[in-house]
Scaffold this motif. Structure first.
Motif, PDB file in Angstrom:
ATOM      1  N   MET A  24      10.501  12.426  50.959  1.00  0.00           N
ATOM      2  CA  MET A  24       9.854  11.399  50.142  1.00  0.00           C
ATOM      3  C   MET A  24       9.689  11.871  48.705  1.00  0.00           C
ATOM      4  N   MET A  28      11.506  10.378  45.355  1.00  0.00           N
ATOM      5  CA  MET A  28      10.752   9.957  44.178  1.00  0.00           C
ATOM      6  C   MET A  28      11.242  10.696  42.939  1.00  0.00           C
ATOM      7  N   LEU A  64       5.992   4.283  45.799  1.00  0.00           N
ATOM      8  CA  LEU A  64       6.294   5.539  46.489  1.00  0.00           C
ATOM      9  C   LEU A  64       5.170   6.549  46.296  1.00  0.00           C
ATOM     10  N   GLU A  67       2.575   5.681  48.809  1.00  0.00           N
ATOM     11  CA  GLU A  67       3.004   6.053  50.167  1.00  0.00           C
ATOM     12  C   GLU A  67       2.864   7.553  50.397  1.00  0.00           C
ATOM     13  N   SER A  96       3.593  13.858  43.143  1.00  0.00           N
ATOM     14  CA  SER A  96       3.783  12.404  43.109  1.00  0.00           C
ATOM     15  C   SER A  96       3.069  11.802  41.898  1.00  0.00           C
TER      16      SER A  96
END
Length: 241
Positions: A24, A28, A64, A67, A96
């Motif tokens: 993930m 991203m 994203l 998430e 993130s």
């Protein structure tokens, strides 16, 4: 108590979740790289359509980030990780946030490119292209360092921000010169200055990511004073003679 087969299943499931989290974050990172690249292309090509696409794609990065944050919180609550796993999960959350900010800077640059496409051209955009390439390289290397658990690669990214700052300083001086030479250049030059600053800040976030990755892998922090070369705050503006 769980039997050996159940324990093996739990461990395998946990490892799969950590792998999913890595994927993930890598996804991203790839989206953020693409946003930076396309934002710069839109500027150089004076392509308002591509710039508008960059602006609209920012929502995918925001989603994203949400998430990843939710996934990390769930892992922390259910798995109660220790040591390196705990550092990795916390690092993924921090990364993130950095990647979301990088997306914001790319989006802001694209918005200004829409305006610039309607303005007369001033100067060369080679510096913007060079800055964009460097920040994208650093961003990719920093994300790869996380995926590969490579602290040395992260440290190299952390120490490589000065060339980006040097290009930014050159653009800063050039835009000031254009504004002083002809007031009609002021609108375009100011937008270009903001875009250059956005790229410089993206470079800073790439080094922030590298610092986080280094800590996640090694468990210790890099020095607070990393190499920097942004001298724009100390610039002295003199009118042309």
């Amino acid at each position: 108590m769980p039997n050996e087969q159940q324990t093996e299943h739990i461990v395998r499931s946990y490892e799969e979740q950590l792998r999913k989290l890595r994927d993930m974050v890598a996804r991203m990172g790839g989206l953020a790289e693409r946003q930076v690249n396309d934002s710069t292309l839109a500027l150089v090509r004076r392509d308002a359509t591509l710039a508008s696409e960059v602006v609209s794609r920012d929502a995918a990065l925001d989603q994203l980030e949400r998430e990843i944050e939710a996934f990390c919180i769930r892992l922390l609550a259910l798995r109660q990780p220790m040591a390196s796993d705990l550092r990795f999960i916390v690092a993924a959350m921090k990364l993130s946030h950095d990647l979301e900010r990088i997306g914001d800077y790319a989006r802001n640059g694209a918005k200004r490119s829409v305006v610039l496409a309607q303005q007369p051209s001033i100067g060369s955009l080679n510096g913007f292209q060079r800055m964009s390439v460097l920040v994208q390289e650093n961003l990719k290397l920093a994300i790869d360092a996380l995926v590969n658990e490579d602290a040395e690669a992260a440290e190299r990214v952390w120490a490589s921000d000065e060339p980006i700052d040097s290009i930014y300083n050159g653009i800063f001086r050039e835009m000031l010169t254009h504004m002083m030479e002809d007031p009609r250049n002021i609108t375009a030059a100011i937008h270009l200055l903001f875009i250059a600053k956005n790229l410089e800040r993206i470079g800073d976030h790439a080094t922030n990511i590298a610092e986080t990755v280094h800590y996640a892998v090694r468990g210790n922090s890099l020095p607070e004073d990393r190499p920097k070369g942004d001298a724009s705050a100390y610039a002295v503006v003199r009118p042309p003679e």
